[in-house]
Write a protein that holds these residues in place. Structure first.
Motif, PDB file in Angstrom:
ATOM      1  N   PRO A 197       0.795  -1.305   0.133  1.00  0.00           N
ATOM      2  CA  PRO A 197      -0.163  -0.150  -0.251  1.00  0.00           C
ATOM      3  C   PRO A 197       0.848   0.889   0.526  1.00  0.00           C
ATOM      4  N   ALA A 198       1.751   0.948   0.952  1.00  0.00           N
ATOM      5  CA  ALA A 198       3.000   1.978   0.496  1.00  0.00           C
ATOM      6  C   ALA A 198       3.301   2.758  -0.863  1.00  0.00           C
ATOM      7  N   PHE A 199       3.278   1.485  -1.509  1.00  0.00           N
ATOM      8  CA  PHE A 199       4.159   2.470  -3.053  1.00  0.00           C
ATOM      9  C   PHE A 199       2.779   2.686  -3.602  1.00  0.00           C
ATOM     10  N   VAL A 200       1.124   2.007  -4.041  1.00  0.00           N
ATOM     11  CA  VAL A 200       0.244   2.086  -4.204  1.00  0.00           C
ATOM     12  C   VAL A 200      -0.409   3.497  -3.944  1.00  0.00           C
ATOM     13  N   LYS A 201       0.103   4.033  -2.587  1.00  0.00           N
ATOM     14  CA  LYS A 201      -0.021   5.576  -2.311  1.00  0.00           C
ATOM     15  C   LYS A 201       1.148   6.315  -3.060  1.00  0.00           C
ATOM     16  N   LEU A 202       2.262   5.612  -3.310  1.00  0.00           N
ATOM     17  CA  LEU A 202       3.831   7.426  -3.700  1.00  0.00           C
ATOM     18  C   LEU A 202       3.016   7.295  -4.794  1.00  0.00           C
ATOM     19  N   GLY A 203       2.709   6.047  -5.912  1.00  0.00           N
ATOM     20  CA  GLY A 203       2.185   5.799  -7.105  1.00  0.00           C
ATOM     21  C   GLY A 203       1.442   7.001  -7.554  1.00  0.00           C
ATOM     22  N   SER A 204       0.430   7.081  -7.132  1.00  0.00           N
ATOM     23  CA  SER A 204      -0.422   7.973  -7.547  1.00  0.00           C
ATOM     24  C   SER A 204      -0.375   9.257  -6.874  1.00  0.00           C
ATOM     25  N   GLN A 205       0.781   9.839  -5.406  1.00  0.00           N
ATOM     26  CA  GLN A 205       1.028  10.445  -5.522  1.00  0.00           C
ATOM     27  C   GLN A 205       2.434  11.072  -6.667  1.00  0.00           C
ATOM     28  N   TYR A 206       2.779  10.238  -7.269  1.00  0.00           N
ATOM     29  CA  TYR A 206       3.602  10.935  -8.306  1.00  0.00           C
ATOM     30  C   TYR A 206       2.709  11.347  -9.714  1.00  0.00           C
ATOM     31  N   LEU A 207       2.165  11.104  -9.674  1.00  0.00           N
ATOM     32  CA  LEU A 207       1.145  10.795 -11.007  1.00  0.00           C
ATOM     33  C   LEU A 207       0.502  12.310 -10.698  1.00  0.00           C
ATOM     34  N   ASN A 208      -0.398  12.384  -9.013  1.00  0.00           N
ATOM     35  CA  ASN A 208      -0.802  13.940  -9.464  1.00  0.00           C
ATOM     36  C   ASN A 208      -0.053  15.050  -9.365  1.00  0.00           C
ATOM     37  N   LYS A 209       1.648  14.602  -9.306  1.00  0.00           N
ATOM     38  CA  LYS A 209       2.303  15.466  -9.242  1.00  0.00           C
ATOM     39  C   LYS A 209       2.379  16.218  -7.672  1.00  0.00           C
ATOM     40  N   THR A 210       1.426  15.543  -6.545  1.00  0.00           N
ATOM     41  CA  THR A 210       1.895  16.143  -5.257  1.00  0.00           C
ATOM     42  C   THR A 210       3.680  16.834  -4.995  1.00  0.00           C
ATOM     43  N   ILE A 211       4.357  15.277  -5.466  1.00  0.00           N
ATOM     44  CA  ILE A 211       5.233  14.940  -5.208  1.00  0.00           C
ATOM     45  C   ILE A 211       6.179  16.050  -5.759  1.00  0.00           C
ATOM     46  N   LEU A 212       7.303  17.364  -5.625  1.00  0.00           N
ATOM     47  CA  LEU A 212       7.797  17.438  -6.832  1.00  0.00           C
ATOM     48  C   LEU A 212       9.511  17.546  -6.087  1.00  0.00           C
ATOM     49  N   GLY A 213      10.162  17.671  -7.171  1.00  0.00           N
ATOM     50  CA  GLY A 213      11.654  17.939  -7.327  1.00  0.00           C
ATOM     51  C   GLY A 213      12.549  16.419  -6.813  1.00  0.00           C
ATOM     52  N   SER A 214      14.196  16.672  -6.994  1.00  0.00           N
ATOM     53  CA  SER A 214      14.318  15.222  -6.806  1.00  0.00           C
ATOM     54  C   SER A 214      14.854  14.604  -5.694  1.00  0.00           C
ATOM     55  N   ASN A 215      15.703  15.527  -4.145  1.00  0.00           N
ATOM     56  CA  ASN A 215      15.247  14.886  -2.891  1.00  0.00           C
ATOM     57  C   ASN A 215      13.833  14.392  -2.458  1.00  0.00           C
ATOM     58  N   ALA A 216      12.803  15.781  -3.186  1.00  0.00           N
ATOM     59  CA  ALA A 216      12.081  15.000  -2.055  1.00  0.00           C
ATOM     60  C   ALA A 216      11.499  13.125  -3.134  1.00  0.00           C
ATOM     61  N   ARG A 217      11.049  13.620  -3.467  1.00  0.00           N
ATOM     62  CA  ARG A 217      11.311  12.420  -4.476  1.00  0.00           C
ATOM     63  C   ARG A 217      11.873  10.794  -3.855  1.00  0.00           C
TER      64      ARG A 217
END
Length: 541
Positions: free
Chosen positions: A220-240
């Protein structure tokens, strides 16, 4: 004297006797010779007669043999001449037939070619006044008419049946499927794609949302992270990268190895499926790839005889050490080196939002240095707004401008600080789209440009343009203007087939526009990337 006379007489008598004896011996010899000669002649005659008889016999047999051989040879010659005549006739016939065929084929080709030319001329004259769309419509009508004619011919052959059979149902379904204009929708979609960067286009956004439901056995942690990557709520190399490492730690904590399997190997398989899911949501950054490579390398060096709980502790320690050393400590070292270059009264121009630049400027402000910051920004992400908010909260005087106003402000700027998505082997800097334009303007005004980048963002890739490898964002974002209620001129871009908005997320800055790269090792030129990569490879081994 008398004695002498007597001697002479005796001598004369003796001489006479000797002569007579000689004559007699000669006569006897002459008598013997003819007898021997006669005998020898007779023998020779007999031999000659025998030889003649033999020779006559041999001549007769030779004559008989020669006649037979001559007859045979004559017969064989006749047969060969007959065969040669037949072959000559057959060859001549084949040649004539081939020539006739060739001539006939050539004539047929000429006739066909002349007919095609006449048809093309007729079609050109008819279609010269028509547009491309009308020509396509005509072709489609002709194809549909041909299909209907074929179906009518097939129905005429078959007897009419009141009850629909399976075959007729299948045919009707096939015809219905063919009539549905699926190809037209694909063509319309392809029209809104730039051919130069065709390889960069991912699936459409509507299909990307369904990816969350396709994959199974994902934490589930990766599912949540994938949705955040897809919606671009997490931006920046260090943050990702930090978000990826946090999800990986959660996976290690929750994983349970099945019986008769080793933890690290099982974790590799599970992690591979999770990373494939994340890559389909959004392509990995260079920093994320390097972090995963480091984790996999160190996980293979763990002793397999340990208990699973000890292995999990070791794996989590690997992640913590990497985050602490390569991200946090590296940022502290870069901040110290850049602070030495900042002095009171400086006007620093930055672009976009970078966690490393925010740390550098906040640390310099805490040290009591008085400077101003100009934040340049551009659509569609407008990351500079978040950077502006953080700096204002820290108490730093800031000015906010758009990218097109950089040349108006550059005269008052003393330094330009830029972040980096990655630093390539050939010295080019890959960063947020618009960075290259800022560096170009600064180079034109002879302003120093410092790129702040950690060494874990160094890449072995070589790139000189922004089209070979890049990431494409949603083109609809370019048609939206935040802060205004008026519709954008690009709001109806999908209706125009000749308009193709391209939303690239990164660009590439040449090393000629960069003064130096500030890393945790030292302040280096852009061309020293291969040396740093070699040193890091030796340290990891």
């Amino acid at each position: 004297m008398d004695k002498m006379k007597s001697k002479a007489s005796t001598d004369g008598s003796t001489k006479k006797e000797k002569k007579n004896k000689r004559k007699q011996s000669k006569d006897s010899q002459d008598d013997v010779k003819p007898i021997s000669n006669e005998v020898s002649c007779e023998d020779n005659k007999n031999e000659l007669v025998d030889e003649k008889n033999d020779s006559t016999k041999n001549d007769a047999t030779a004559q008989k043999l020669s006649e037979k051989e001559l007859r045979r040879l004559e017969w064989e010659k006749k047969l060969q001449s007959q065969k040669g005549d037949k072959e000559v006739t057959t060859i001549s016939n084949t040649k004539t037939t081939q020539q006739q065929k060739q001539l006939s084929e050539k004539e047929l080709r000429k006739l066909e070619w002349e007919k095609k030319l006449q048809e093309q001329k007729a079609g050109d004259t008819a279609n010269s006044a028509l547009s491309k769309a009308e020509l396509k419509a005509k072709r489609r009508e002709q194809q549909e008419a041909q299909r209907q004619a074929k179906l009518a011919a097939e129905k005429a052959k078959k007897p009419p049946s009141t009850t629909p059979t399976k075959d007729t149902a299948k045919e009707v379904s096939k015809v219905e499927k063919k009539t549905v204009p699926k190809k037209e929708t694909k063509k319309i979609i392809d029209l809104h794609r730039v051919q130069l960067v065709q390889h960069l286009y991912a699936e459409m956004p509507q299909k990307q949302d369904s990816k969350l439901l396709v994959y199974n056995n994902i934490h589930p942690a990766f599912v949540k992270l994938g949705s955040q990557y897809l919606n671009k709520t997490i931006l920046g190399s260090n943050a990702r990268t930090l978000a990826l490492m946090a999800a990986l730690k959660r996976l290690i904590y929750d994983i349970q190895t099945p019986p008769k399997q080793e933890l690290c190997r099982y974790l590799e398989n599970v992690l591979q499926t999770c990373t494939n899911f994340l890559q389909n949501c959004r392509p990995f950054a260079v920093s994320m790839v390097n972090a995963l490579r480091n984790f996999k390398l160190h996980s293979t060096q763990i002793d397999t005889n340990l208990i699973d709980s000890e292995k999990k502790a070791r794996l989590q320690d690997i992640i913590d050490v990497y985050i602490n050393d390569d991200i946090y400590k590296a940022g502290d070292a870069i901040s110290l080196k850049v602070n030495e270059k900042i002095s009171d009264g400086d006007v620093i121009l930055i672009y976009g939002c970078s966690s490393l630049l925010k740390k550098i400027l906040v640390d310099a402000h805490k040290d009591g240095k008085k400077f101003k910051v100009i934040v340049a920004d551009c659509r569609p992400l407008l990351e500079g707004k978040e950077m502006l908010r953080r700096l204002v909260v820290a108490g730093i005087k800031c000015t906010y401008i758009f990218l097109n106003g950089a040349s108006y402000v550059m005269n008052s700027v003393t330094k330009v600080l830029l972040g980096a998505h990655a630093l390539l082997t050939n010295g080019y800097v890959m960063s947020r789209i618009g960075t290259a334009q800022i560096a170009l303007v600064a180079k034109a005004y002879n302003k120093p440009v410092l790129v702040c980048c950690e060494t874990y963002k160094f890449s072995e890739r070589v790139q000189t343009d922004s089209f070979v490898y890049n990431e494409i964002g949603d083109p609809d974002l370019l048609s939206k203007t935040p802060g205004t209620e008026d519709p954008s001129p690009l709001s109806k871009w999908k209706e125009n087939n000749k308009l193709t908005p391209l939303n690239l997320l990164y660009d590439v800055t040449p090393p000629d526009f960069v003064t130096a790269v500030v890393t945790e090792i030292a302040i280096l030129p852009c061309t020293s990337v291969p040396v740093v990569l070699r040193i890091n490879a030796i340290d990891t081994t």
